[in-house]
Design an enzyme around this catalytic site. Structure first.
Site, mmCIF file in Angstrom:
data_model
loop_
_atom_site.group_PDB
_atom_site.id
_atom_site.type_symbol
_atom_site.label_atom_id
_atom_site.label_comp_id
_atom_site.label_asym_id
_atom_site.label_seq_id
_atom_site.Cartn_x
_atom_site.Cartn_y
_atom_site.Cartn_z
ATOM 1 C CD GLU A 13 -2.422 1.144 2.489
ATOM 2 O OE1 GLU A 13 -3.718 2.019 2.876
ATOM 3 O OE2 GLU A 13 -1.975 0.223 3.502
ATOM 4 C CE LYS A 30 -6.733 1.706 3.456
ATOM 5 N NZ LYS A 30 -6.322 2.355 4.238
ATOM 6 C CB CYS A 60 -4.234 -1.180 4.816
ATOM 7 S SG CYS A 60 -3.832 -1.417 6.196
#
Length: 260
Positions: free
Chosen positions: A44, A113, A146
């Site tokens: 990430e 995200k 994540c």
């Protein structure tokens, strides 16, 4: 038997130093190619790290540099790149965005995200995405990033739409690595899917990152787990295990979504 050989590029990310990070990624992809990988997966926010306060000067405008860079590498080495994620600047907003390129350098998918991590002040700088991505690598695949891992309903939505192979780039801090492993295993078992997670190593001004990138099969077996050092780990997965798991316990047939 349908197999994919995966390279997990567990790298150290230089805080706020894109030029150094692009070179690190280029070196990791070259190593993945030498190891005969079909797919290389990055962590990430590898272009900037979590240097969020300087995104105006560091973020990649529209992700164009990153897309061109990864496309060139994919074509040169003839492998698919699940491009982790990078900080991008788009229409006066910043995103934590993943780009996936096929072996011909074509963009397969783009994902911003969806769940922003307040403990690292992500929501103060980054705009959340609202769409899942879906692409095919022998089987239907998706990227989550994540903190998305803590939201099983997000994974179930993607699995219900067909995803059988999940990729999770991460900057997951060392103190919570026990939770990282447990959640990865849960997401694999409950969705009867492969989960491929690539975490970073090293430090930034506020965090230590301990790696432990790993691959979990649909039965919950850990096929690969790296340590806390920079490296490119290799594993070959048997995609037929997805059908085997789903035939053994027909979770998706037995679901009762009208109850939940």
């Amino acid at each position: 038997m349908t197999q994919l050989t995966l390279a997990l590029a567990q790298i150290d990310i230089a805080f706020g130093q894109p030029e150094q990070n692009y070179q690190t990624v280029a070196d990791a992809v070259a190593e993945a190619a030498r190891k005969k990988a079909d797919v290389v997966v990055l962590p990430e926010m590898w272009n900037t790290g979590y240097d969020l306060e300087h995104l105006e000067t560091l973020a990649d405008p529209d992700g164009l540099r990153t897309q061109t860079f990864l496309s060139d590498l994919a074509r040169h080495y003839h492998l698919t790149i699940v491009g982790g994620s990078v900080a991008t600047a788009e229409n006066e907003h910043f995103f934590n965005r993943s780009l996936t390129l096929d072996a011909q350098g074509h963009l397969l998918a783009s994902y911003a995200k969806a769940h922003l991590f307040r403990l690292m002040n992500e929501e103060k700088f980054i705009t959340a995405g609202s769409e899942a991505d879906h692409f095919t690598l022998a089987v239907p695949a998706s990227v989550a990033i994540c903190y998305d891992l803590r939201f099983p309903e997000w994974f179930r939505r993607m699995a219900s739409d067909g995803t059988q192979l999940f990729f999770l780039p991460a900057e997951w801090p060392t103190p919570r690595l026990l939770q990282f492993g447990a959640l990865l295993t849960a997401r694999a078992i409950e969705n009867q899917a492969f989960v491929v997670a690539v975490n970073r190593v090293g430090q930034d001004p506020g965090n230590d990152f301990g790696g432990q990138s790993q691959v979990i099969d649909p039965f919950g077996k850990r096929l690969l787990q790296l340590d806390d050092q920079p490296q490119v780990g290799i594993v070959t997965i048997d995609l037929d295990q997805i059908a085997a798991a789903r035939q053994q316990i027909p979770v998706f047939t037995d679901r009762r979504p009208e109850l939940y």
